[in-house]
Design an enzyme around this catalytic site. Structure first.
Site, PDB file in Angstrom:
ATOM      1  N   SER A 204      45.897  46.065 -11.189  1.00 21.92           N
ATOM      2  CA  SER A 204      44.847  45.023 -11.276  1.00 21.92           C
ATOM      3  C   SER A 204      45.351  43.594 -11.462  1.00 21.92           C
ATOM      4  CB  SER A 204      43.834  45.322 -12.399  1.00 21.92           C
ATOM      5  OG  SER A 204      42.964  46.362 -12.027  1.00 21.92           O
TER       6      SER A 204
ATOM      7  N   ASN B 289      42.299  50.417  -3.653  1.00 19.80           N
ATOM      8  CA  ASN B 289      40.900  49.995  -3.797  1.00 19.80           C
ATOM      9  C   ASN B 289      40.016  51.244  -3.697  1.00 19.80           C
ATOM     10  OD1 ASN B 289      40.480  50.418  -0.864  1.00 19.80           O
ATOM     11  ND2 ASN B 289      41.776  48.599  -0.702  1.00 19.80           N
TER      12      ASN B 289
ATOM     13  N   ILE C 105      58.541  48.737  -6.076  1.00 20.61           N
ATOM     14  CA  ILE C 105      58.259  50.120  -6.466  1.00 20.61           C
ATOM     15  C   ILE C 105      58.636  51.135  -5.382  1.00 20.61           C
ATOM     16  CG2 ILE C 105      55.821  50.265  -5.688  1.00 20.61           C
ATOM     17  CD1 ILE C 105      55.280  51.606  -8.503  1.00 20.61           C
TER      18      ILE C 105
ATOM     19  N   GLY D 159      49.557  43.526  -1.100  1.00 15.68           N
ATOM     20  CA  GLY D 159      50.252  43.792  -2.350  1.00 15.68           C
ATOM     21  C   GLY D 159      50.999  45.106  -2.332  1.00 15.68           C
ATOM     22  N   VAL D 160      50.936  45.809  -3.438  1.00 14.92           N
ATOM     23  CA  VAL D 160      51.693  47.044  -3.588  1.00 14.92           C
ATOM     24  C   VAL D 160      51.155  48.130  -2.637  1.00 14.92           C
ATOM     25  CG1 VAL D 160      50.417  48.028  -5.539  1.00 14.92           C
ATOM     26  CG2 VAL D 160      52.832  48.400  -5.359  1.00 14.92           C
ATOM     27  N   ASP D 161      49.866  48.108  -2.381  1.00 19.20           N
ATOM     28  CA  ASP D 161      49.226  49.066  -1.462  1.00 19.20           C
ATOM     29  C   ASP D 161      49.862  48.964  -0.060  1.00 19.20           C
ATOM     30  OD1 ASP D 161      47.403  50.827  -0.373  1.00 19.20           O
ATOM     31  OD2 ASP D 161      45.637  49.784  -1.120  1.00 19.20           O
TER      32      ASP D 161
ATOM     33  N   GLY E 289      47.275  41.709  -9.543  1.00 20.27           N
ATOM     34  CA  GLY E 289      47.537  40.931  -8.328  1.00 20.27           C
ATOM     35  C   GLY E 289      46.218  40.372  -7.812  1.00 20.27           C
TER      36      GLY E 289
HETATM   37  P1  ADP Z   1      45.509  44.822  -7.475  1.00 19.63           P
HETATM   38  O1  ADP Z   1      44.574  44.731  -6.301  1.00 19.63           O
HETATM   39  O2  ADP Z   1      45.279  46.075  -8.315  1.00 19.63           O
HETATM   40  O3  ADP Z   1      45.552  43.582  -8.282  1.00 19.63           O
HETATM   41  P2  ADP Z   1      48.045  44.167  -6.154  1.00 19.63           P
HETATM   42  O4  ADP Z   1      48.851  45.049  -5.277  1.00 19.63           O
HETATM   43  O5  ADP Z   1      47.470  42.938  -5.580  1.00 19.63           O
HETATM   44  O6  ADP Z   1      46.937  45.122  -6.817  1.00 19.63           O
HETATM   45  O7  ADP Z   1      48.922  43.745  -7.392  1.00 19.63           O
HETATM   46  C1  ADP Z   1      49.264  44.602  -8.464  1.00 19.63           C
HETATM   47  C2  ADP Z   1      50.625  44.209  -8.979  1.00 19.63           C
HETATM   48  O8  ADP Z   1      51.615  44.757  -8.118  1.00 19.63           O
HETATM   49  C3  ADP Z   1      50.867  42.708  -9.028  1.00 19.63           C
HETATM   50  O9  ADP Z   1      51.460  42.396 -10.274  1.00 19.63           O
HETATM   51  C4  ADP Z   1      51.847  42.469  -7.881  1.00 19.63           C
HETATM   52  O10 ADP Z   1      52.722  41.402  -8.169  1.00 19.63           O
HETATM   53  C5  ADP Z   1      52.604  43.783  -7.858  1.00 19.63           C
HETATM   54  N1  ADP Z   1      53.310  44.148  -6.609  1.00 19.63           N
HETATM   55  C6  ADP Z   1      53.124  43.706  -5.349  1.00 19.63           C
HETATM   56  N2  ADP Z   1      53.993  44.311  -4.503  1.00 19.63           N
HETATM   57  C7  ADP Z   1      54.737  45.165  -5.264  1.00 19.63           C
HETATM   58  C8  ADP Z   1      55.815  46.073  -5.014  1.00 19.63           C
HETATM   59  N3  ADP Z   1      56.300  46.241  -3.790  1.00 19.63           N
HETATM   60  N4  ADP Z   1      56.335  46.780  -6.064  1.00 19.63           N
HETATM   61  C9  ADP Z   1      55.846  46.640  -7.316  1.00 19.63           C
HETATM   62  N5  ADP Z   1      54.829  45.808  -7.613  1.00 19.63           N
HETATM   63  C10 ADP Z   1      54.297  45.069  -6.610  1.00 19.63           C
END
Ligand code: ADP
Length: 184
Positions: A131, A39, A26, A47-49, A133
């Site tokens: 949510s 969070n 992303i 993860g994405v954060d 991940g």
């Molecule tokens: P949550 O805590 O809300 O579950 P996560 O970040 O762990 O958030 O995961 C949410 C989704 O984002 C998951 O499907 C994960 O595979 C995905 N994800 C992780 N990194 C990236 C990224 N760089 N770009 C897009 N999606 C991502």
């Protein structure tokens, strides 16, 4: 498209608004707002954060500290630091527990971002799959909720011209592709 590292793409036009499914990272996607799976403490994480804070730099975390927190099912806006976006919308999805409240909160997290999009009058927004991940929401349940919330929103008058779901990995992409097919 290859320079984004995007592998697959599927699009649908609803009421003049393009809904696209992309597979990729992303932080490499061009949009007015990038949504973060945050969070409720807005404290950063994996993860994405982690990817968004790494790519966007420290101003985003500073803005999160100033805001202080965000309830589950809601979202807040900050600047986007070094990202090319104008804003990051930090959405807090639910930790999956397997009860009816999960769906309401997941829907509300997406809806809060769509409401922020209208408030800031932006034309494009990129979502990760909230949510699904670390928070453990099963993909096959989360995908139709995400797509239904987005499609219901863009059937109404909106500033948005493009909504992009950015799916990370094959299984996420496939779950959204399957869910999109059931939308006719
Ligand atoms: P949550 O805590 O809300 O579950 P996560 O970040 O762990 O958030 O995961 C949410 C989704 O984002 C998951 O499907 C994960 O595979 C995905 N994800 C992780 N990194 C990236 C990224 N760089 N770009 C897009 N999606 C991502």
């Amino acid at each position: 498209m290859m320079h984004w590292g995007i592998v697959f793409m599927s699009t649908r036009t609803i009421n003049g608004v393009t809904l696209a499914l992309l597979q990729g990272d992303i932080v490499k996607v061009q949009a007015d707002a990038i949504v973060n799976a945050a969070n409720s403490a807005l404290a950063g994480g994996g993860g994405v954060d982690g990817a968004i804070h790494r790519a966007g730099g420290p101003s985003i975390m500073q803005a999160c500290r100033d805001i202080g927190g965000c309830p589950t099912g809601s979202a807040v806006a900050t600047d986007a630091g070094r990202l090319s976006a104008k804003y990051v919308f930090h959405a807090v999805g639910p930790i999956y527990r397997g009860n009816p409240e999960d769906e309401r909160l997941l829907k509300s997290a997406y809806q809060s971002c769509l409401d922020l999009a209208e408030q800031y009058k932006i034309e494009s927004i990129a979502f990760p799959s909230l949510s699904t991940g670390i928070y453990g929401y099963p993909l096959h349940l989360a995908a139709p909720i995400a797509l239904r919330t987005i499609t219901e929103h863009i059937k109404k008058p909106t500033s948005l011209k493009q909504v992009i779901m950015v799916l990370y990995g094959d299984s996420s992409y496939q779950a959204f592709e399957d869910a999109l097919k059931t939308f006719g």
